[in-house]
Design a protein around this motif. Structure first.
Motif, mmCIF file in Angstrom:
data_model
loop_
_atom_site.group_PDB
_atom_site.id
_atom_site.type_symbol
_atom_site.label_atom_id
_atom_site.label_comp_id
_atom_site.label_asym_id
_atom_site.label_seq_id
_atom_site.Cartn_x
_atom_site.Cartn_y
_atom_site.Cartn_z
ATOM 1 N N MET A 1 0.850 -1.167 0.000
ATOM 2 C CA MET A 1 0.000 0.000 0.000
ATOM 3 C C MET A 1 0.901 1.237 0.000
ATOM 4 O O MET A 1 1.868 1.322 0.740
ATOM 5 C CB MET A 1 -0.893 -0.030 1.239
ATOM 6 N N SER A 2 0.553 2.208 -0.834
ATOM 7 C CA SER A 2 1.389 3.398 -0.959
ATOM 8 C C SER A 2 1.264 4.304 0.269
ATOM 9 O O SER A 2 0.295 4.238 1.015
ATOM 10 C CB SER A 2 1.014 4.179 -2.214
ATOM 11 N N ARG A 3 2.249 5.148 0.417
ATOM 12 C CA ARG A 3 2.262 6.104 1.536
ATOM 13 C C ARG A 3 1.059 7.047 1.466
ATOM 14 O O ARG A 3 0.452 7.382 2.477
ATOM 15 C CB ARG A 3 3.581 6.896 1.501
ATOM 16 N N ALA A 4 0.700 7.470 0.239
ATOM 17 C CA ALA A 4 -0.455 8.355 0.069
ATOM 18 C C ALA A 4 -1.725 7.676 0.552
ATOM 19 O O ALA A 4 -2.561 8.306 1.211
ATOM 20 C CB ALA A 4 -0.592 8.772 -1.390
ATOM 21 N N ASN A 5 -1.901 6.398 0.234
ATOM 22 C CA ASN A 5 -3.083 5.668 0.689
ATOM 23 C C ASN A 5 -3.118 5.567 2.206
ATOM 24 O O ASN A 5 -4.186 5.687 2.810
ATOM 25 C CB ASN A 5 -3.140 4.269 0.080
ATOM 26 N N LEU A 6 -1.973 5.353 2.822
ATOM 27 C CA LEU A 6 -1.926 5.289 4.281
ATOM 28 C C LEU A 6 -2.260 6.638 4.909
ATOM 29 O O LEU A 6 -2.971 6.704 5.906
ATOM 30 C CB LEU A 6 -0.549 4.807 4.752
ATOM 31 N N ASN A 7 -1.763 7.715 4.303
ATOM 32 C CA ASN A 7 -2.078 9.055 4.800
ATOM 33 C C ASN A 7 -3.573 9.352 4.673
ATOM 34 O O ASN A 7 -4.169 9.945 5.569
ATOM 35 C CB ASN A 7 -1.262 10.114 4.054
ATOM 36 N N ASP A 8 -4.164 8.943 3.545
ATOM 37 C CA ASP A 8 -5.604 9.144 3.351
ATOM 38 C C ASP A 8 -6.400 8.351 4.385
ATOM 39 O O ASP A 8 -7.377 8.855 4.947
ATOM 40 C CB ASP A 8 -6.034 8.718 1.948
ATOM 41 N N LEU A 9 -5.987 7.142 4.645
ATOM 42 C CA LEU A 9 -6.672 6.311 5.635
ATOM 43 C C LEU A 9 -6.525 6.915 7.031
ATOM 44 O O LEU A 9 -7.492 6.971 7.792
ATOM 45 C CB LEU A 9 -6.119 4.886 5.610
ATOM 46 N N GLN A 10 -5.340 7.417 7.353
ATOM 47 C CA GLN A 10 -5.136 8.073 8.645
ATOM 48 C C GLN A 10 -6.037 9.304 8.766
ATOM 49 O O GLN A 10 -6.650 9.533 9.813
ATOM 50 C CB GLN A 10 -3.679 8.488 8.822
ATOM 51 N N ALA A 11 -6.139 10.069 7.703
ATOM 52 C CA ALA A 11 -7.002 11.251 7.721
ATOM 53 C C ALA A 11 -8.449 10.843 7.962
ATOM 54 O O ALA A 11 -9.149 11.469 8.773
ATOM 55 C CB ALA A 11 -6.872 12.017 6.404
ATOM 56 N N PHE A 12 -8.907 9.798 7.303
ATOM 57 C CA PHE A 12 -10.276 9.306 7.497
ATOM 58 C C PHE A 12 -10.512 8.918 8.951
ATOM 59 O O PHE A 12 -11.523 9.287 9.548
ATOM 60 C CB PHE A 12 -10.532 8.116 6.566
ATOM 61 N N VAL A 13 -9.573 8.212 9.549
ATOM 62 C CA VAL A 13 -9.710 7.776 10.939
ATOM 63 C C VAL A 13 -9.786 8.983 11.873
ATOM 64 O O VAL A 13 -10.639 9.039 12.766
ATOM 65 C CB VAL A 13 -8.545 6.834 11.340
ATOM 66 N N VAL A 14 -8.926 9.959 11.672
ATOM 67 C CA VAL A 14 -8.918 11.139 12.541
ATOM 68 C C VAL A 14 -10.218 11.936 12.371
ATOM 69 O O VAL A 14 -10.802 12.395 13.360
ATOM 70 C CB VAL A 14 -7.674 12.025 12.275
ATOM 71 N N ILE A 15 -10.683 12.085 11.148
ATOM 72 C CA ILE A 15 -11.939 12.814 10.915
ATOM 73 C C ILE A 15 -13.092 12.131 11.637
ATOM 74 O O ILE A 15 -13.889 12.785 12.316
ATOM 75 C CB ILE A 15 -12.248 12.921 9.407
ATOM 76 N N THR A 16 -13.194 10.816 11.498
ATOM 77 C CA THR A 16 -14.313 10.116 12.148
ATOM 78 C C THR A 16 -14.181 10.146 13.664
ATOM 79 O O THR A 16 -15.174 10.264 14.370
ATOM 80 C CB THR A 16 -14.453 8.669 11.659
ATOM 81 N N ARG A 17 -12.967 10.083 14.168
ATOM 82 C CA ARG A 17 -12.767 10.135 15.620
ATOM 83 C C ARG A 17 -13.114 11.514 16.172
ATOM 84 O O ARG A 17 -13.771 11.638 17.206
ATOM 85 C CB ARG A 17 -11.324 9.772 15.967
ATOM 86 N N GLU A 18 -12.692 12.556 15.474
ATOM 87 C CA GLU A 18 -12.931 13.933 15.935
ATOM 88 C C GLU A 18 -14.344 14.406 15.635
ATOM 89 O O GLU A 18 -14.849 15.294 16.317
ATOM 90 C CB GLU A 18 -11.913 14.883 15.298
ATOM 91 N N GLY A 19 -14.954 13.861 14.583
ATOM 92 C CA GLY A 19 -16.296 14.287 14.207
ATOM 93 C C GLY A 19 -16.344 15.675 13.605
ATOM 94 O O GLY A 19 -17.388 16.309 13.544
ATOM 95 N N SER A 20 -15.180 16.147 13.137
ATOM 96 C CA SER A 20 -15.084 17.508 12.608
ATOM 97 C C SER A 20 -13.865 17.622 11.703
ATOM 98 O O SER A 20 -12.766 17.187 12.082
ATOM 99 C CB SER A 20 -14.943 18.492 13.771
#
Length: 83
Positions: A1-20
């Motif tokens: 998995m590329s670094r960009a895909n991992l960064n996108d997945l991390q962003a998704f996780v943080v967004i859902t955790r923060e709710g904002s």
């Protein structure tokens, strides 16, 4: 998995955790606009709506029933692995 895909997945996780997007962007050290564009691009690449957005919050879409869960999860997995 590329670094960009991992960064996108991390962003998704943080967004859902923060709710904002605003709080997630601050935590990730990027602008809210850049984070929003990242999520739109990810959703487009995967062909799956990952987030439900309102003017006050953001969350993963609600699944209608337990029996519907495997299909979206499998679709997301297949889409993610194909990129």
């Amino acid at each position: 998995m590329s670094r960009a895909n991992l960064n996108d997945l991390q962003a998704f996780v943080v967004i859902t955790r923060e709710g904002s997007f605003t709080r997630a962007a601050a935590q990730l050290g990027v602008s809210q606009s850049a984070l929003s564009h990242t999520m739109r691009a990810l959703e487009t690449r995967l062909g799956v709506r990952l987030l439900t957005r309102t003017t006050r919050s953001v969350s993963p879409p609600r699944l209608l029933s337990a029996s519907s869960r495997p299909a979206p999860c499998q679709s997301l997995k297949r889409a993610w692995l194909s990129h």
